[in-house]
Scaffold this active site. Structure first.
Site, PDB file in Angstrom:
ATOM      1  CE  LYS A   1      -4.152  -1.836   7.608  1.00  0.00           C
ATOM      2  NZ  LYS A   1      -4.959  -0.976   6.734  1.00  0.00           N
TER       3      LYS A   1
ATOM      4  NE  ARG B   1       3.545  22.394  25.778  1.00  0.00           N
ATOM      5  CZ  ARG B   1       2.371  22.943  26.041  1.00  0.00           C
ATOM      6  NH1 ARG B   1       1.321  22.647  25.263  1.00  0.00           N
ATOM      7  NH2 ARG B   1       2.213  23.768  27.041  1.00  0.00           N
TER       8      ARG B   1
ATOM      9  CD  GLN C   1      -8.511   1.162   6.939  1.00  0.00           C
ATOM     10  OE1 GLN C   1      -8.074   0.019   7.057  1.00  0.00           O
ATOM     11  NE2 GLN C   1      -9.552   1.456   6.176  1.00  0.00           N
TER      12      GLN C   1
ATOM     13  NE  ARG D   1      -1.480  15.951  21.897  1.00  0.00           N
ATOM     14  CZ  ARG D   1      -1.071  17.161  21.522  1.00  0.00           C
ATOM     15  NH1 ARG D   1       0.218  17.433  21.447  1.00  0.00           N
ATOM     16  NH2 ARG D   1      -1.945  18.108  21.230  1.00  0.00           N
TER      17      ARG D   1
ATOM     18  CG  ASP E   1       4.061  -1.100   6.684  1.00  0.00           C
ATOM     19  OD1 ASP E   1       3.124  -1.414   7.450  1.00  0.00           O
ATOM     20  OD2 ASP E   1       3.904  -0.392   5.671  1.00  0.00           O
TER      21      ASP E   1
ATOM     22  CG  PHE F   1      -1.891   1.133   1.243  1.00  0.00           C
ATOM     23  CD1 PHE F   1      -2.883   1.225   0.285  1.00  0.00           C
ATOM     24  CD2 PHE F   1      -1.806   2.118   2.213  1.00  0.00           C
ATOM     25  CE1 PHE F   1      -3.793   2.282   0.290  1.00  0.00           C
ATOM     26  CE2 PHE F   1      -2.705   3.177   2.226  1.00  0.00           C
ATOM     27  CZ  PHE F   1      -3.699   3.265   1.265  1.00  0.00           C
TER      28      PHE F   1
ATOM     29  CG  HIS G   1      -1.100  -6.033   6.075  1.00  0.00           C
ATOM     30  ND1 HIS G   1      -0.751  -6.437   4.796  1.00  0.00           N
ATOM     31  CD2 HIS G   1      -1.634  -4.799   5.929  1.00  0.00           C
ATOM     32  CE1 HIS G   1      -1.052  -5.498   3.920  1.00  0.00           C
ATOM     33  NE2 HIS G   1      -1.587  -4.479   4.596  1.00  0.00           N
TER      34      HIS G   1
ATOM     35  CE1 TYR H   1       1.348  26.188  24.751  1.00  0.00           C
ATOM     36  CE2 TYR H   1       1.753  28.002  26.267  1.00  0.00           C
ATOM     37  CZ  TYR H   1       0.893  27.082  25.704  1.00  0.00           C
ATOM     38  OH  TYR H   1      -0.435  27.060  26.096  1.00  0.00           O
TER      39      TYR H   1
END
Length: 388
Positions: free
Chosen positions: A190, A219, A187, A236, A161, A90, A164, A226
Site C-alpha cells: 500500500k 474491554r 499492507q 489492536r 473502502d 479485492f 487504495h 475483565y
C-alpha cells in the site's frame, strides 16, 4: 521498437524507509511498553493520520481487512443484513461482511473509472441492506455525490473502502470530511505500510468509542476486572507498527505529489497504444494518490491478458493482472453469498466481467520514477502488446 531490458528501468524500491523508521523503532523499543494500551506510538499515529485526512476520530488496527470487519460490525452488519459491494474489487471487501454473517450483494462498476456504479447500487437496495461499500479503486474516490444521495434517500450507511486512497480528495474534501466511515490498509504494497495494518476513521465520537471497545475484545480502556461489554476481537495495533507508520506518513504527501505528476503523462502515452485503454479519471476526484497505474487490453481474453502481464514482468515492469471479479472466486460462495448463480451475477455485472478479463495494473512505485521512465514504460507496453 527497441527491446528494452530490465537494466533500462530502475524504479524506486518498495517499501521505502530511512533513518526515520529506524529512529522511530528505537523510540518505541525504549519506551518499554510495546502494546497500545501502555505506549504512545499508536495514539500519536492515530492523531497524525486523522489530522492528515480531516478526521477527528481515528482507530488503528491490525490489518485493512480487520478495519473493514470492525467498521461493518459497528454499523450493525450481521446475520439477516446485506452489504452492497462492487463486483470488481479485492475479495477482502466482501469477506469482511461475510465473516460477520451478512449476505454480500455484488453490483457492477463503471467501465471507465472502475468504481462502483451508483445506478447499480440504487437498483440493489432492499429492506435488508445495511451498508453500501464503495471501493476507491486505485486511489480515485468513487462518485460520493451520487452515493451520498442514495444513502440519504434510503437510510443506508456508507462505509468507504479506502485501502487504495490514502490522501485522496473529492471536490476538495479529504476522506475524513465526507461524513461517513472509511477503512484503510497498510499492507506491504500500500501507499504507506508497516507490512500489515489498518485504520478506521469515524465521523463522530459515539461510533469511535464503540469501535475502540470492539477492537479490544469489548474491554474498556481503564478496565482492571475483565468487564467485557460487547462482542469483539483483538484488532489492536502494536507500538512498533505505529512507530513505522508515523514515519511512512511523513513522506506520503510528497510521494502523492510526484505520482500526480507522472500519472497523467503515463496515461496519455498508454492511450496512444492501439488496444490499450487507461483508467479514466473523474475530475471531481481532485487529489488522486494513484495506488495503481491501471489500463485495459481492450478485447483480450483472460489467458492473453495474463500472458502479456508475464511478458511485461520479464521486461522489467512490476505488472500485475487485475482483480478477479469476486463472484468468480470460489471463496465468495462459501458463506454469505446471494441466492443466485455465478452466471446470474455475471450477467448483471458486465463491466466487472470485462475488467476481470482485460485489466492490468502497474505498481505505484513506477510513478515515482523519472519522467523519461514513463516513456520507456509506454514503449515496453506497446512492444509487448504488438507482439501478442
Amino acid at each position: 521498437m527497441s527491446d528494452l531490458s530490465s537494466s533500462d528501468l530502475v524504479f524506486p524500491e518498495w517499501p521505502q524507509y530511512d533513518d526515520t523508521e529506524r529512529d522511530n523503532l528505537i523510540r518505541a523499543l525504549e519506551q518499554g511498553q510495546w502494546w497500545r494500551i501502555g505506549g504512545s506510538e499508536v495514539d500519536e499515529f492515530e492523531r497524525e493520520f486523522g489530522e492528515y485526512h480531516g478526521a477527528s476520530h481515528t482507530l488503528a488496527v491490525t490489518t485493512g481487512t480487520h478495519a473493514l470487519e470492525l467498521a461493518l460490525q459497528v454499523l450493525g452488519v450481521g446475520p439477516g443484513t446485506e452489504v452492497i459491494v462492487p463486483a470488481f474489487t479485492f475479495i477482502s471487501s466482501s469477506q469482511a461482511a461475510q465473516r460477520l454473517g451478512a449476505v454480500v450483494v455484488p453490483v457492477d462498476v463503471d467501465l471507465g473509472t472502475y468504481n462502483i456504479s451508483p445506478e447499480a447500487v440504487a437498483n440493489a437496495i432492499t429492506d435488508r441492506t445495511r451498508v453500501i461499500m464503495p471501493v476507491h479503486m486505485a486511489g480515485q474516490i468513487a462518485d460520493m455525490d451520487a452515493l451520498d444521495k442514495i444513502a440519504a434517500d434510503s437510510g443506508v450507511a456508507i462505509l468507504q473502502d479506502a485501502a487504495h486512497a490514502h490522501g485522496a480528495r473529492w471536490r476538495g474534501k479529504r476522506i475524513g470530511e465526507l461524513g461517513s466511515m472509511a477503512a484503510f490498509s497498510f499492507q506491504n504494497g500500500k501507499l504507506m505500510t508497516a507490512g500489515e495494518g489498518g485504520a478506521v476513521i469515524f465521523p463522530d465520537r459515539e461510533l469511535y468509542e464503540e469501535g475502540f471497545l470492539r477492537h479490544s475484545c469489548g474491554r474498556p480502556r481503564t478496565d482492571r476486572h475483565y468487564l467485557h461489554r460487547v462482542s469483539g476481537s483483538n484488532f489492536r495495533m502494536n507500538e512498533f507498527s505505529g512507530a513505522i507508520l508515523r514515519a511512512q506518513l511523513s513522506r506520503l504527501d510528497g510521494q502523492i505529489t510526484l505520482r500526480e505528476q507522472r500519472g497523467p503523462l503515463l496515461a496519455r502515452l498508454l492511450a496512444e497504444i492501439p488496444g490499450v485503454v487507461p483508467q479514466e479519471i473523474d475530475p471531481r476526484a481532485d487529489r488522486n494518490p494513484r495506488y495503481m497505474a491501471m489500463f485495459r487490453l481492450e478485447g483480450a481474453d483472460e489467458t492473453t491478458r495474463n500472458e502479456i502481464v508475464d511478458r511485461l514482468v520479464q521486461r522489467g515492469l512490476p505488472a500485475f493482472s487485475a482483480f478477479r471479479a469476486i463472484h468468480r472466486c470460489e471463496a465468495f460462495w462459501e458463506i454469505g453469498a446471494p441466492d443466485e448463480t455465478v452466471e446470474a451475477v455475471a450477467e448483471r455485472t458486465p463491466n466487472a466481467e470485462t475488467l476481470s478479463r482485460e485489466a492490468v495494473w502497474l505498481h505505484h512505485r513506477t510513478l515515482l520514477g523519472a519522467e523519461e521512465q514513463m516513456h520507456r514504460i509506454a514503449e515496453i507496453v506497446a512492444d509487448v502488446v504488438a507482439r501478442a
